[in-house]
Design a protein around this motif. Structure first.
Motif, short mmCIF file in Angstrom:
data_model
loop_
_atom_site.label_atom_id
_atom_site.label_comp_id
_atom_site.label_asym_id
_atom_site.label_seq_id
_atom_site.Cartn_x
_atom_site.Cartn_y
_atom_site.Cartn_z
N LEU A 209 0.84 -1.22 0.00
CA LEU A 209 0.00 0.00 0.00
C LEU A 209 0.87 1.25 0.00
O LEU A 209 1.97 1.25 0.53
N LEU A 210 0.32 2.32 -0.55
CA LEU A 210 0.96 3.64 -0.44
C LEU A 210 0.36 4.31 0.80
O LEU A 210 -0.85 4.48 0.89
N PHE A 211 1.21 4.68 1.74
CA PHE A 211 0.69 5.29 2.96
C PHE A 211 0.23 6.73 2.73
O PHE A 211 -0.65 7.22 3.43
N ALA A 212 0.87 7.42 1.79
CA ALA A 212 0.50 8.82 1.56
C ALA A 212 -1.00 8.91 1.28
O ALA A 212 -1.52 8.22 0.40
N GLY A 213 -1.67 9.75 2.05
CA GLY A 213 -3.09 9.97 1.83
C GLY A 213 -4.00 9.00 2.55
O GLY A 213 -5.22 9.20 2.59
N LEU A 214 -3.45 7.93 3.12
CA LEU A 214 -4.32 6.95 3.81
C LEU A 214 -4.78 7.48 5.16
O LEU A 214 -4.09 8.29 5.78
N HIS A 215 -5.92 6.99 5.61
CA HIS A 215 -6.36 7.22 6.98
C HIS A 215 -5.85 6.03 7.81
O HIS A 215 -6.32 4.91 7.63
N VAL A 216 -4.88 6.28 8.68
CA VAL A 216 -4.33 5.20 9.50
C VAL A 216 -4.78 5.38 10.95
O VAL A 216 -4.61 6.45 11.53
N VAL A 217 -5.36 4.33 11.50
CA VAL A 217 -5.80 4.36 12.90
C VAL A 217 -4.80 3.56 13.74
O VAL A 217 -4.53 2.40 13.45
N VAL A 218 -4.24 4.21 14.75
CA VAL A 218 -3.32 3.53 15.65
C VAL A 218 -4.02 3.37 17.00
O VAL A 218 -4.38 4.37 17.64
N GLY A 234 4.78 10.45 8.91
CA GLY A 234 5.95 10.81 8.10
C GLY A 234 5.82 10.35 6.65
O GLY A 234 6.42 10.95 5.75
N LEU A 235 5.06 9.29 6.44
CA LEU A 235 4.87 8.79 5.07
C LEU A 235 3.69 9.46 4.39
O LEU A 235 3.32 9.10 3.28
N GLY A 236 3.06 10.42 5.09
CA GLY A 236 1.99 11.18 4.44
C GLY A 236 0.60 10.71 4.79
O GLY A 236 -0.38 11.19 4.20
N ALA A 237 0.48 9.78 5.74
CA ALA A 237 -0.86 9.34 6.12
C ALA A 237 -1.49 10.35 7.08
O ALA A 237 -0.78 11.09 7.76
N GLN A 238 -2.82 10.36 7.11
CA GLN A 238 -3.52 11.06 8.18
C GLN A 238 -3.70 10.05 9.30
O GLN A 238 -4.14 8.92 9.03
N VAL A 239 -3.37 10.44 10.51
CA VAL A 239 -3.35 9.45 11.59
C VAL A 239 -4.36 9.81 12.68
O VAL A 239 -4.44 10.95 13.12
N ALA A 240 -5.12 8.81 13.09
CA ALA A 240 -6.00 8.95 14.26
C ALA A 240 -5.58 7.94 15.31
O ALA A 240 -5.17 6.82 14.98
N VAL A 241 -5.67 8.35 16.56
CA VAL A 241 -5.28 7.49 17.67
C VAL A 241 -6.52 7.14 18.48
O VAL A 241 -7.39 8.00 18.68
#
Ligand SMILES: NC(=O)c1ccc[n+]([C@@H]2O[C@H](COP(=O)([O-])OP(=O)(O)OC[C@H]3O[C@@H](n4cnc5c(N)ncnc54)[C@H](O)[C@@H]3O)[C@@H](O)[C@H]2O)c1
Length: 424
Positions: A209-218, A234-241
């Motif tokens: 997958l390309l992380f840039a632009g993804l919504h990543v939930v941690v 850092g790879l361009g994802a939007q991150v929610a915790v």
């Protein structure tokens, strides 16, 4: 017959030795602190004749640790601390080249996993080295006859330390353990930078997958969560915790991340990564709310963070679409992709933490083992922190190895810091 063929061991294929050898050497060159300890161990033999059972992820870095302990005079046996984290070439090379018995095969089933732990315990260890407390738990529940021979143990990870602290609280811990995970030179680097990078690496290797632009939930903003979130961002994802601890929640907010409950995040995320050390963090109702094509992975110690039985029960089909990627189809045809069967993805689909960071964790391990041998008489059954002296030594040596120097306190500054009356 070479001596190695007589060793009791259970590895996939000794023919993989040559590949393991160069990879172990590669990792070794990034482990200068451990190498210094190894040199001293060769001369001083501080572990002479001590039987050690090490239940760790069988990686190139672990091989360098096992060799260091052996070179310090120890009689070492290694078994896996997770059924999917073994690097089979490393296991082969440890047996064949280093004459260290290994019981570990990548993909072993649960019964084999526990039989490998039993084989390591047949070695009658005086010191146990755990990553998740499986050796200690097995000794205390099934092999009590071994307790009297054990002088101490070490624990590598957060989840193991939590388990051991509850054993100590309930009065069932029968020998001293040093919580290596809690050393600053361990969790501030290994859990944060090591898990951060290798977890993202694992997800990418499994999916491309390309992380840039993804919504990543941690899920979980502890040390591992900090690392995963930082690297994904850092790879361009939007991150929610997602969190349950308000302090960690506010920290994530001030680190510029979105914070929301999993019920909300489930609808928002494209990729989900759990690193909580807790169970059922992503459950049926969350899978139910996810987008078509959501990717779900875990990097916490045990494979309990994702409620996969619930996903299984609500799915109408399941198939493997890529190595380490299982596709679950829900009745409305939405697909959910689970990576690495919910086991720590950085070790399943990637290679675990880079050697540079394991250098410090395993330097702590080696020095803690030496400490246990030297102080066996004074230690009692409880969970000890890593002695500050060891922590500071490892940090100092790591800085030196990087060619970085820092300032020293002047006598005036020392006096100032030690005094309560200054500044009045
Ligand atoms: N993959 C690896 O190589 C690797 C390396 C180190 C540690 N670990 C494991 O990763 C896990 C996390 O370790 P850590 O050092 O970050 O621990 P930590 O205690 O620093 O962080 C865990 C965080 O998860 C939060 N949490 C707990 N339950 C939660 C829930 N239901 N929802 C959301 N958040 C929740 C806690 O409040 C805490 O902030 C442990 O299982 C540890 O053993 C894995």
């Amino acid at each position: 017959m070479p001596i190695t063929q007589k060793l009791a061991c259970d590895v996939k294929d000794l023919g993989l030795t040559a590949k393991g050898r160069t990879r172990i050497e590669w990792a070794g060159q990034w482990m200068p602190v451990l190498n210094l300890i190894r040199k001293r161990f060769v001369e001083e033999q501080p572990l002479k004749g001590i039987r050690i059972a090490a239940c760790l992820h069988v990686t190139t870095e672990t091989a360098n640790l096992a060799i260091t302990l052996r070179d310090g005079g120890a009689d070492v046996v290694v078994c896996a601390s997770n059924p999917l984290s073994t690097q089979d070439d490393v296991a082969a090379c440890l047996v064949q080249d280093s004459h260290i018995p290994v019981f570990a095969i990548k993909g072993e089933d649960n019964d084999t996993y526990y039989s490998h732990i039993a084989s390591a315990l047949d070695h009658k260890p005086q010191i146990t080295m755990d990553d998740g407390a499986d050796l200690v738990t097995t000794i205390l529940t099934k092999r009590q006859e071994l307790v009297s021979g054990v002088i101490g143990g070490t624990e590598e990870t957060t989840t193991g330390v939590i388990r051991l602290r509850s054993m100590a609280k309930d009065g069932v811990l029968k020998y001293p353990i040093i919580a290596v995970n809690d050393a600053d030179t361990k969790h501030l680097f290994d859990n944060r930078y090591g898990t951060g990078q290798s977890t993202v690496d694992g997800v990418i290797r499994a999916t491309n997958l390309l992380f840039a632009g993804l919504h990543v939930v941690v899920a979980g903003y502890g040390w591992c969560g900090h690392g995963v979130a930082m690297r994904a961002k850092g790879l361009g994802a939007q991150v929610a915790v997602t969190e349950i601890n308000p302090t960690r929640g506010i920290e994530a907010v001030m680190d510029g991340l979105q914070v929301m409950p999993m019920a909300e995040a489930a609808q928002w995320g494209d990729v989900f990564i759990t690193v909580t050390g807790n169970k059922s963090v992503i459950r049926g109702e969350h899978f139910q709310a996810m987008k078509d094509g959501a990717v779900v992975a875990n990097s916490g110690h045990f494979n309990v963070e994702l409620d996969l039985p619930a996903l299984e029960a609500m799915s109408i089909a399941k198939r493997q679409t890529r190595e380490f990627v299982d596709e679950y189809t829900l009745p409305d045809k939405r697909k959910i992709y689970v990576l690495g069967e919910g086991r720590l993805i950085n070790l399943v689909a990637a290679e675990g933490h880079p050697a540079v960071v394991m250098d410090m964790s395993f330097a702590d391990q080696a020095l803690c083992v030496e400490y246990i041998v030297k102080h066996a008489q004074q230690l009692v059954p409880k969970v000890y922190p890593v002695p500050t002296e060891i922590d500071q030594t490892v940090a100092r040596l790591k800085l030196e190895s990087l060619g970085v120097t820092i300032d020293k306190l002047t006598p005036e500054q020392e006096e100032y810091l030690a005094s309560w009356s200054e500044g009045t």
